[in-house]
Design a protein around this motif. Structure first.
Motif, PDB file in Angstrom:
ATOM      1  N   LEU A 168       8.612   4.352  10.816  1.00  0.00           N
ATOM      2  CA  LEU A 168       9.292   5.046   9.605  1.00  0.00           C
ATOM      3  C   LEU A 168       9.829   4.019   8.801  1.00  0.00           C
ATOM      4  N   ILE A 169       9.911   4.040   7.874  1.00  0.00           N
ATOM      5  CA  ILE A 169      10.663   3.472   7.115  1.00  0.00           C
ATOM      6  C   ILE A 169      11.766   4.465   6.179  1.00  0.00           C
ATOM      7  N   ASP A 170      12.736   3.735   5.120  1.00  0.00           N
ATOM      8  CA  ASP A 170      13.306   4.593   4.871  1.00  0.00           C
ATOM      9  C   ASP A 170      13.522   4.263   3.114  1.00  0.00           C
ATOM     10  N   THR A 171      12.186   4.497   2.486  1.00  0.00           N
ATOM     11  CA  THR A 171      11.779   5.052   1.430  1.00  0.00           C
ATOM     12  C   THR A 171      12.243   6.605   1.349  1.00  0.00           C
ATOM     13  N   GLN A 172      12.343   7.458  -0.374  1.00  0.00           N
ATOM     14  CA  GLN A 172      12.914   8.480  -0.321  1.00  0.00           C
ATOM     15  C   GLN A 172      11.911   8.929  -0.009  1.00  0.00           C
ATOM     16  N   SER A 173      10.742   9.318  -0.238  1.00  0.00           N
ATOM     17  CA  SER A 173       9.832  10.391  -0.061  1.00  0.00           C
ATOM     18  C   SER A 173       9.064  10.292   1.609  1.00  0.00           C
ATOM     19  N   ALA A 174       9.651   9.797   2.259  1.00  0.00           N
ATOM     20  CA  ALA A 174       9.436   9.536   3.592  1.00  0.00           C
ATOM     21  C   ALA A 174      10.850  10.280   4.424  1.00  0.00           C
TER      22      ALA A 174
ATOM     23  N   ALA B 121       2.709   0.835  -6.861  1.00  0.00           N
ATOM     24  CA  ALA B 121       3.452   0.243  -7.194  1.00  0.00           C
ATOM     25  C   ALA B 121       4.930   0.842  -7.699  1.00  0.00           C
ATOM     26  N   SER B 122       5.173   2.657  -8.139  1.00  0.00           N
ATOM     27  CA  SER B 122       6.648   2.483  -9.207  1.00  0.00           C
ATOM     28  C   SER B 122       7.167   3.114  -8.139  1.00  0.00           C
ATOM     29  N   THR B 123       7.222   3.259  -6.491  1.00  0.00           N
ATOM     30  CA  THR B 123       8.705   3.511  -5.740  1.00  0.00           C
ATOM     31  C   THR B 123       7.975   3.608  -4.451  1.00  0.00           C
ATOM     32  N   GLY B 124       8.997   2.908  -3.294  1.00  0.00           N
ATOM     33  CA  GLY B 124       8.438   3.415  -1.861  1.00  0.00           C
ATOM     34  C   GLY B 124       8.644   1.568  -2.056  1.00  0.00           C
ATOM     35  N   ILE B 125       7.737   1.304  -1.159  1.00  0.00           N
ATOM     36  CA  ILE B 125       7.143  -0.044  -0.235  1.00  0.00           C
ATOM     37  C   ILE B 125       6.537  -0.880  -1.461  1.00  0.00           C
ATOM     38  N   GLY B 126       5.563  -0.142  -1.947  1.00  0.00           N
ATOM     39  CA  GLY B 126       4.678  -0.317  -3.338  1.00  0.00           C
ATOM     40  C   GLY B 126       5.789  -1.383  -4.225  1.00  0.00           C
TER      41      GLY B 126
ATOM     42  N   ALA C 277       0.471   3.055 -10.338  1.00  0.00           N
ATOM     43  CA  ALA C 277       0.188   4.255 -10.112  1.00  0.00           C
ATOM     44  C   ALA C 277       0.575   5.097 -11.134  1.00  0.00           C
ATOM     45  N   ARG C 278       0.669   6.484 -10.863  1.00  0.00           N
ATOM     46  CA  ARG C 278       0.589   7.099 -11.877  1.00  0.00           C
ATOM     47  C   ARG C 278       1.704   7.497 -13.222  1.00  0.00           C
ATOM     48  N   ARG C 279       2.636   7.462 -12.749  1.00  0.00           N
ATOM     49  CA  ARG C 279       3.433   7.138 -14.028  1.00  0.00           C
ATOM     50  C   ARG C 279       4.122   5.755 -14.654  1.00  0.00           C
ATOM     51  N   GLU C 280       3.180   6.116 -15.773  1.00  0.00           N
ATOM     52  CA  GLU C 280       3.369   5.129 -16.754  1.00  0.00           C
ATOM     53  C   GLU C 280       5.025   4.164 -17.092  1.00  0.00           C
TER      54      GLU C 280
ATOM     55  N   PRO D 126      -2.641  16.643   7.390  1.00  0.00           N
ATOM     56  CA  PRO D 126      -4.009  15.834   6.405  1.00  0.00           C
ATOM     57  C   PRO D 126      -3.782  14.077   6.610  1.00  0.00           C
ATOM     58  N   TYR D 127      -2.268  13.834   6.425  1.00  0.00           N
ATOM     59  CA  TYR D 127      -1.900  12.694   6.327  1.00  0.00           C
ATOM     60  C   TYR D 127      -2.558  11.314   7.236  1.00  0.00           C
ATOM     61  N   THR D 128      -2.557  11.883   8.726  1.00  0.00           N
ATOM     62  CA  THR D 128      -3.010  10.929   9.726  1.00  0.00           C
ATOM     63  C   THR D 128      -3.948  11.306   9.815  1.00  0.00           C
TER      64      THR D 128
ATOM     65  N   LEU E   2      -3.725  -2.242  -0.509  1.00  0.00           N
ATOM     66  CA  LEU E   2      -3.886  -1.284  -1.345  1.00  0.00           C
ATOM     67  C   LEU E   2      -2.979  -0.245  -0.057  1.00  0.00           C
ATOM     68  N   ASN E   3      -2.034   0.476  -1.271  1.00  0.00           N
ATOM     69  CA  ASN E   3      -1.105   0.936  -0.281  1.00  0.00           C
ATOM     70  C   ASN E   3      -0.548   2.451  -0.738  1.00  0.00           C
ATOM     71  N   HIS E   4      -0.943   2.823  -2.229  1.00  0.00           N
ATOM     72  CA  HIS E   4      -0.350   4.348  -2.056  1.00  0.00           C
ATOM     73  C   HIS E   4      -0.161   5.642  -1.705  1.00  0.00           C
TER      74      HIS E   4
ATOM     75  N   ASP F 167      -4.557   7.574 -11.802  1.00  0.00           N
ATOM     76  CA  ASP F 167      -4.475   8.655 -10.656  1.00  0.00           C
ATOM     77  C   ASP F 167      -5.711   8.327  -9.786  1.00  0.00           C
ATOM     78  N   MET F 168      -5.229   8.320  -8.463  1.00  0.00           N
ATOM     79  CA  MET F 168      -6.573   8.232  -7.561  1.00  0.00           C
ATOM     80  C   MET F 168      -7.059   9.336  -6.770  1.00  0.00           C
ATOM     81  N   SER F 169      -6.793  10.219  -7.159  1.00  0.00           N
ATOM     82  CA  SER F 169      -7.292  11.291  -7.042  1.00  0.00           C
ATOM     83  C   SER F 169      -8.689  11.572  -7.751  1.00  0.00           C
TER      84      SER F 169
HETATM   85  P1  NDP Z   1       6.425   6.136  -1.544  1.00  0.00           P
HETATM   86  O1  NDP Z   1       5.908   7.738  -1.646  1.00  0.00           O
HETATM   87  O2  NDP Z   1       7.910   5.790  -1.805  1.00  0.00           O
HETATM   88  O3  NDP Z   1       4.907   6.434  -2.940  1.00  0.00           O
HETATM   89  C1  NDP Z   1       3.979   6.558  -3.259  1.00  0.00           C
HETATM   90  C2  NDP Z   1       3.679   5.403  -3.891  1.00  0.00           C
HETATM   91  O4  NDP Z   1       2.305   5.953  -4.157  1.00  0.00           O
HETATM   92  C3  NDP Z   1       3.981   5.556  -5.771  1.00  0.00           C
HETATM   93  O5  NDP Z   1       3.632   4.702  -6.726  1.00  0.00           O
HETATM   94  C4  NDP Z   1       3.067   7.231  -6.034  1.00  0.00           C
HETATM   95  O6  NDP Z   1       3.936   6.898  -7.799  1.00  0.00           O
HETATM   96  C5  NDP Z   1       1.966   6.515  -5.960  1.00  0.00           C
HETATM   97  N1  NDP Z   1       1.256   7.795  -5.674  1.00  0.00           N
HETATM   98  C6  NDP Z   1       1.111   8.994  -5.546  1.00  0.00           C
HETATM   99  N2  NDP Z   1      -0.006   9.700  -5.821  1.00  0.00           N
HETATM  100  C7  NDP Z   1      -0.870   8.964  -6.354  1.00  0.00           C
HETATM  101  C8  NDP Z   1      -1.945   8.944  -7.450  1.00  0.00           C
HETATM  102  N3  NDP Z   1      -3.343  10.447  -7.426  1.00  0.00           N
HETATM  103  N4  NDP Z   1      -2.805   8.262  -7.574  1.00  0.00           N
HETATM  104  C9  NDP Z   1      -2.023   6.839  -8.475  1.00  0.00           C
HETATM  105  N5  NDP Z   1      -0.726   6.897  -6.899  1.00  0.00           N
HETATM  106  C10 NDP Z   1       0.064   7.991  -6.114  1.00  0.00           C
HETATM  107  O7  NDP Z   1       5.334   6.395  -0.710  1.00  0.00           O
HETATM  108  P2  NDP Z   1       5.783   5.223   0.542  1.00  0.00           P
HETATM  109  O8  NDP Z   1       6.721   3.868   0.045  1.00  0.00           O
HETATM  110  O9  NDP Z   1       7.725   5.697   1.910  1.00  0.00           O
HETATM  111  O10 NDP Z   1       4.119   4.223   1.072  1.00  0.00           O
HETATM  112  C11 NDP Z   1       3.942   3.331   1.457  1.00  0.00           C
HETATM  113  C12 NDP Z   1       2.830   3.270   2.073  1.00  0.00           C
HETATM  114  O11 NDP Z   1       3.480   2.884   3.309  1.00  0.00           O
HETATM  115  C13 NDP Z   1       2.113   4.696   2.231  1.00  0.00           C
HETATM  116  O12 NDP Z   1       0.446   3.955   2.151  1.00  0.00           O
HETATM  117  C14 NDP Z   1       2.261   5.043   3.219  1.00  0.00           C
HETATM  118  O13 NDP Z   1       0.764   5.915   4.231  1.00  0.00           O
HETATM  119  C15 NDP Z   1       3.188   3.986   4.009  1.00  0.00           C
HETATM  120  N6  NDP Z   1       3.408   4.124   5.576  1.00  0.00           N
HETATM  121  C16 NDP Z   1       4.752   4.025   4.682  1.00  0.00           C
HETATM  122  C17 NDP Z   1       5.616   4.972   5.684  1.00  0.00           C
HETATM  123  C18 NDP Z   1       7.198   5.108   5.635  1.00  0.00           C
HETATM  124  O14 NDP Z   1       8.136   6.095   6.913  1.00  0.00           O
HETATM  125  N7  NDP Z   1       7.873   5.203   4.087  1.00  0.00           N
HETATM  126  C19 NDP Z   1       5.455   5.129   7.402  1.00  0.00           C
HETATM  127  C20 NDP Z   1       4.518   4.354   7.724  1.00  0.00           C
HETATM  128  C21 NDP Z   1       2.974   3.629   7.289  1.00  0.00           C
HETATM  129  P3  NDP Z   1       3.437   7.571  -9.255  1.00  0.00           P
HETATM  130  O15 NDP Z   1       3.710   9.122  -7.964  1.00  0.00           O
HETATM  131  O16 NDP Z   1       4.112   7.655 -10.029  1.00  0.00           O
HETATM  132  O17 NDP Z   1       1.838   7.716  -8.824  1.00  0.00           O
END
Ligand code: NDP
Length: 282
Positions: A211-217, A36-41, A59-62, A176-178, A112-114, A86-88
């Protein structure tokens, strides 16, 4: 033509739950959102906050989580706390659930979204990366589910799993992702059956996103494809509504529904289309 008409009717039925969503049902709801630090979360955290929920974000970044939690309080969250994890790491998933249950006095939604970072590239044979990603994107989901289930049973709560079209259909550059997303579909699909057969009042919602417009994607696909990306805030709201209305499976945007429905009808044409929709020169 009849089959097409039937599919359209089914799609409309699958989407009709939108009307049944009651925002008030989320007021005071006890919610844990991962990634929940970035993106859809992050966007989900803001929507839950606007609905007046009590939220724990992780998420990881406090430092980033702290800012998201502050904004959640401004938006109307009854409570907004963060817990770095850290979920790893095999102990953090359980630790995070424990923190949430203690801080909120129970749990209604486990969202569950990370996902961990993974290269958008042809597979280079790195099995260790796949093993690591399976822990982050898949096994940690199971660990959190295992820790949260007894608490969700008490509240008649829900598990919301954010998955992807890439958990339903194979495309290049994302091996790996798929693999982790297909694993989620398999495991949580089974869990849906088992919870229903045991008459447990806990639901599992699997969200299939395009496909969603998050920075990482956007950073990943840049230069590879010009496919349209949909807004993260809309995707986040869609996921929340699907969870709140206890859907089995939910699709955003709509093309993911048709993609899932028709994916095996014409495999040759499907694969030709997929391979030609990327810019790649060997
Ligand atoms: P982001 O890369 O924007 O966000 C990923 C989040 O996971 C961040 O908050 C990050 O925070 C956290 N994270 C990364 N590594 C770890 C770790 N080791 N432990 C704990 N937290 C971690 O992802 P999106 O918002 O793009 O995607 C969110 C969900 O949507 C995912 O499940 C993705 O598969 C799904 N999805 C996204 C699509 C897209 O196009 N964007 C398409 C289809 C599905 P931090 O770095 O602070 O840990």
């Amino acid at each position: 033509a009849k089959i097409l008409a039937l599919s359209v009717v089914t799609a409309i039925m699958a989407y009709s739950w939108r009307d049944t969503f009651v925002a008030e049902s989320l007021r005071g709801a006890k919610v844990l959102v991962t990634g929940a630090s970035t993106g859809i979360g992050e966007q989900m955290a803001y929507h839950y906050a606007s609905f007046g929920a009590q939220i724990i974000i992780t998420a990881r970044r406090e430092n980033v989580l702290k800012k998201v939690a502050e904004k959640c309080l401004e938006l109307g969250a009854q409570k907004a706390l963060y817990v770095p994890g850290d979920m790893s790491n095999t102990t953090d998933p359980e630790k995070v659930v424990k923190f949430a249950v203690e801080a909120l006095g129970g749990l209604d939604y486990l969202v569950l979204n990370h996902i961990g970072p993974s290269p958008f590239a042809m597979w280079d044979g790195d099995v260790e990366h796949v093993r690591w990603l399976m822990q982050v994107n898949f096994l940690s989901y199971l660990q959190m589910t295992s820790s949260a289930l007894p608490h969700l049973e008490k509240t008649g709560g829900s598990i919301v799993v954010v998955s992807s079209m890439l958990g339903k259909m194979c495309t290049p550059f994302v091996g790996p992702y798929t693999a982790t997303k297909f694993s989620l579909s398999g495991f949580f699909g089974t869990l849906q059956h088992e919870l229903a057969m045991q008459r447990k009042n806990v639901t599992v919602t699997i969200c299939v996103l395009g496909l969603i417009d998050t920075q990482s994607a956007m950073d990943k696909i840049k230069g590879y494809t010009s496919m349209k990306a949909y807004p993260a805030t809309d995707a986040a709201l869609h996921i929340i509504k699907a969870g709140a209305t206890r859907q089995r499976e939910s699709f955003y945007p709509l093309y993911t529904y048709f993609g899932s429905l028709f994916r095996d009808w014409f495999p040759f044409l499907r694969d030709l289309f997929i391979q030609n929709s990327y810019n790649y020169e060997p």
